[in-house]
Write a protein that holds these residues in place. Sequence first.
Motif, mmCIF file in Angstrom:
data_model
loop_
_atom_site.group_PDB
_atom_site.id
_atom_site.type_symbol
_atom_site.label_atom_id
_atom_site.label_comp_id
_atom_site.label_asym_id
_atom_site.label_seq_id
_atom_site.Cartn_x
_atom_site.Cartn_y
_atom_site.Cartn_z
ATOM 1 N N VAL A 61 7.354 -0.567 -2.323
ATOM 2 C CA VAL A 61 7.449 0.741 -2.111
ATOM 3 C C VAL A 61 7.834 1.505 -3.276
ATOM 4 O O VAL A 61 8.892 1.272 -3.661
ATOM 5 C CB VAL A 61 8.060 1.097 -0.602
ATOM 6 C CG1 VAL A 61 7.795 2.415 -0.317
ATOM 7 C CG2 VAL A 61 7.388 0.181 0.531
ATOM 8 N N PHE A 62 6.882 2.627 -3.669
ATOM 9 C CA PHE A 62 7.473 3.268 -4.779
ATOM 10 C C PHE A 62 7.220 4.691 -4.179
ATOM 11 O O PHE A 62 6.343 5.302 -3.436
ATOM 12 C CB PHE A 62 6.466 3.239 -6.162
ATOM 13 C CG PHE A 62 6.787 1.985 -6.402
ATOM 14 C CD1 PHE A 62 7.827 1.691 -7.509
ATOM 15 C CD2 PHE A 62 5.799 1.003 -6.248
ATOM 16 C CE1 PHE A 62 7.968 0.351 -8.181
ATOM 17 C CE2 PHE A 62 6.088 -0.346 -6.991
ATOM 18 C CZ PHE A 62 6.940 -0.461 -7.801
ATOM 19 N N LEU A 63 8.298 5.749 -4.669
ATOM 20 C CA LEU A 63 8.416 7.068 -4.513
ATOM 21 C C LEU A 63 7.757 7.833 -5.645
ATOM 22 O O LEU A 63 8.509 7.495 -6.516
ATOM 23 C CB LEU A 63 9.582 7.767 -4.120
ATOM 24 C CG LEU A 63 10.163 6.995 -2.692
ATOM 25 C CD1 LEU A 63 11.630 7.561 -2.459
ATOM 26 C CD2 LEU A 63 9.270 7.413 -1.426
ATOM 27 N N ILE A 64 6.835 8.684 -5.501
ATOM 28 C CA ILE A 64 6.251 9.487 -6.750
ATOM 29 C C ILE A 64 6.629 10.790 -6.542
ATOM 30 O O ILE A 64 6.068 11.297 -5.398
ATOM 31 C CB ILE A 64 4.863 9.204 -6.784
ATOM 32 C CG1 ILE A 64 4.688 7.814 -7.197
ATOM 33 C CG2 ILE A 64 4.522 9.883 -7.901
ATOM 34 C CD1 ILE A 64 3.193 7.040 -7.450
ATOM 35 N N HIS A 67 4.135 5.338 -2.144
ATOM 36 C CA HIS A 67 2.889 4.405 -2.370
ATOM 37 C C HIS A 67 3.192 3.015 -2.263
ATOM 38 O O HIS A 67 4.501 2.626 -2.595
ATOM 39 C CB HIS A 67 2.383 4.501 -3.662
ATOM 40 C CG HIS A 67 1.674 5.699 -4.084
ATOM 41 N ND1 HIS A 67 0.280 5.824 -3.881
ATOM 42 C CD2 HIS A 67 2.277 6.927 -4.631
ATOM 43 C CE1 HIS A 67 0.020 7.185 -4.263
ATOM 44 N NE2 HIS A 67 1.208 7.812 -4.742
ATOM 45 N N LYS A 68 2.539 2.481 -1.338
ATOM 46 C CA LYS A 68 2.550 1.048 -1.052
ATOM 47 C C LYS A 68 1.750 0.111 -1.816
ATOM 48 O O LYS A 68 0.707 0.307 -1.497
ATOM 49 C CB LYS A 68 2.538 0.518 0.582
ATOM 50 C CG LYS A 68 3.813 1.384 1.345
ATOM 51 C CD LYS A 68 3.522 1.292 2.821
ATOM 52 C CE LYS A 68 4.560 2.006 3.468
ATOM 53 N NZ LYS A 68 4.412 1.841 4.954
ATOM 54 N N ASN A 87 2.638 -3.953 -12.683
ATOM 55 C CA ASN A 87 1.512 -3.483 -13.389
ATOM 56 C C ASN A 87 0.623 -2.656 -12.809
ATOM 57 O O ASN A 87 -0.134 -1.819 -13.482
ATOM 58 C CB ASN A 87 0.628 -4.952 -13.784
ATOM 59 C CG ASN A 87 1.612 -5.635 -14.933
ATOM 60 O OD1 ASN A 87 2.241 -5.095 -15.740
ATOM 61 N ND2 ASN A 87 1.546 -6.968 -14.781
ATOM 62 N N ARG A 88 0.514 -3.116 -11.195
ATOM 63 C CA ARG A 88 -0.446 -1.956 -10.664
ATOM 64 C C ARG A 88 0.053 -0.672 -10.545
ATOM 65 O O ARG A 88 -0.664 0.589 -10.421
ATOM 66 C CB ARG A 88 -0.551 -2.627 -9.210
ATOM 67 C CG ARG A 88 -1.317 -3.997 -9.221
ATOM 68 C CD ARG A 88 -1.613 -4.497 -7.749
ATOM 69 N NE ARG A 88 -1.886 -5.754 -7.596
ATOM 70 C CZ ARG A 88 -2.544 -6.317 -6.667
ATOM 71 N NH1 ARG A 88 -2.286 -5.880 -5.680
ATOM 72 N NH2 ARG A 88 -2.979 -7.683 -6.768
ATOM 73 N N MET A 89 1.281 -0.266 -10.338
ATOM 74 C CA MET A 89 1.990 0.850 -10.362
ATOM 75 C C MET A 89 1.669 1.647 -11.830
ATOM 76 O O MET A 89 1.460 2.905 -11.658
ATOM 77 C CB MET A 89 3.423 0.804 -10.387
ATOM 78 C CG MET A 89 4.160 2.330 -9.906
ATOM 79 S SD MET A 89 3.272 2.862 -8.353
ATOM 80 C CE MET A 89 3.971 4.382 -8.554
#
Length: 59
Positions: free
Chosen positions: A5-8, A17-18, A29-31
Amino acid sequence: MKQFVFLIDTGVEKSEHKIYASGMTDALNRMKEQINRLKKTNASNLKIKFKGVIYENAY
């Protein structure tokens, strides 16, 4: 598989974004791909923060 889980923060809105990935390297890499897409559509500065990992089937 795990969910990373990333916060943008785009300056206008904040979103979470999960990303399904097998490991942290794959998730990063996907991020990076997601960041490149966001930079093309949005010229503002992006702030990204790693929030955590969601493990599936962990009881």
